[in-house]
Design an enzyme around this catalytic site. Structure first.
Site, PDB file in Angstrom:
ATOM      1  CB  SER A 184      -0.924   0.020   1.223  1.00 46.29           C
ATOM      2  OG  SER A 184      -0.175  -0.081   2.422  1.00 46.29           O
ATOM      3  CB  CYS A 185       2.707   2.868   2.485  1.00 55.18           C
ATOM      4  SG  CYS A 185       3.933   1.849   3.326  1.00 55.18           S
ATOM      5  N   GLY A 186       4.464   1.658  -0.259  1.00 49.83           N
ATOM      6  CA  GLY A 186       5.777   1.784  -0.865  1.00 49.83           C
ATOM      7  C   GLY A 186       6.893   1.544   0.135  1.00 49.83           C
ATOM      8  CB  CYS A 242       8.137   1.615   5.340  1.00 51.93           C
ATOM      9  SG  CYS A 242       6.507   1.803   4.622  1.00 51.93           S
TER      10      CYS A 242
END
Length: 295
Positions: free
Chosen positions: A129-131, A133
């Site tokens: 979802s967020c790429g 991290c």
């Protein structure tokens, strides 16, 4: 090949239909997009004779849809500035020493290819979802420097608005699951060159760039790339690293994505839906090409 892994899985679900007469529940099979971890490791050619577990650098773990794993690994490393081109890669293969064989990829560098494992100030963990991290600093988040784009093609607005339908027609797994993002490369005239799908929009872009990289087609100066969701900074960065001059998305870009597109000279379009779209950067490339018929 990138292993014989399924991109979809079946699950038993309860389907609830609500009407004026109440709620009707029935059991049915549903098709889901597969999501599994992929660990990307890098092995220097000089260390290839050693045990992989001892010699390889563990660079990233990403949650992805199995398929095009080698392209994903190559695209990720290139997009993060960890390799400088296809000549840096001697081989990509699954790790036979790993328990989850098809979830671990070893990228073997070519002899003499630069690699600084000690200076790798990042512990990458990427979700669907967020790429990316867990990068170690703000500088790491900003990633590798992106060169200015080349002049690139002039693209007719009619071509841009037609791309989402062509993307959807080519999204085989999405049509069966409704659960995947896609990145697609088109010619300036709207012809589909290649498409890659994944549960993560960033993975889809990495697969697309990796395929072009391994085919010796980077930089993609003459390409028009369409992404199926919102256009984040990370997607613009990956596209810019690959030399893409025209990037479009069916949803909105972020403020930082627009800024990077402007700084690199990229054409960035968003909200490509129905009869129109927004141009956020590089509008001079959008127009009827010289010599095109006027109808």
């Amino acid at each position: 090949m990138s292993g014989d892994r399924r991109s979809t899985a079946r699950s038993r679900v309860e389907r609830v239909s609500v009407s004026a007469n109440g709620a009707l529940r029935r059991v049915r099979d549903d098709l889901l997009a597969t999501e599994e971890p992929l660990e990307i490791r890098v092995l220097r050619a000089e260390d290839a004779s050693q045990s992989v577990d001892e010699a390889a650098t563990r660079v990233a773990v990403t949650m992805r849809t199995p398929g095009a794993d080698f392209e994903l690994a190559a695209g990720f490393l290139y997009g993060e500035g960890l390799i400088d081109g296809p000549g840096a890669v001697a081989a990509i293969r699954y790790c036979t020493e790993a328990e989850q064989r098809y979830n671990v990829v070893n990228v073997v560098l070519a002899p003499g290819a630069p690699w600084n494992a000690d200076g790798l100030a990042r512990n990458f963990y990427t979700t669907s979802s967020c790429g990316v991290c867990g990068k170690a600093s703000i500088d790491a988040v900003m990633g590798a420097a992106c060169p200015r784009t080349g002049p690139g093609p002039c693209v007719d607005p009619a071509v841009i608005v037609a791309l989402p339908d062509r993307l959807r027609e080519a999204q085989a797994v999405f049509e069966r699951t409704g659960g995947l993002h896609a990145a697609a490369q088109f010619t300036p005239e709207g012809g589909l060159v290649r498409i890659r799908e994944d549960v993560g929009r960033h993975n889809a872009m990495d697969k697309l760039v990796g395929a072009a990289l391994l085919a010796g087609e980077v930089p993609l100066e003459g390409a028009v790339v369409l992404v199926s969701g919102r256009t984040s900074f990370e997607l613009v960065q990956k596209a810019a690293r690959a030399g893409v001059t025209v990037l479009a998305g069916v949803s909105a870009p972020s403020s930082l994505a627009v800024r990077l597109a402007q700084e690199t000279g990229m054409t960035l379009a968003g909200f490509v839906r129905g009869p129109g779209f927004n141009i956020y950067a590089g509008g001079a490339r959008i127009g009827r090409p010289a010599g095109a018929a006027t109808g």
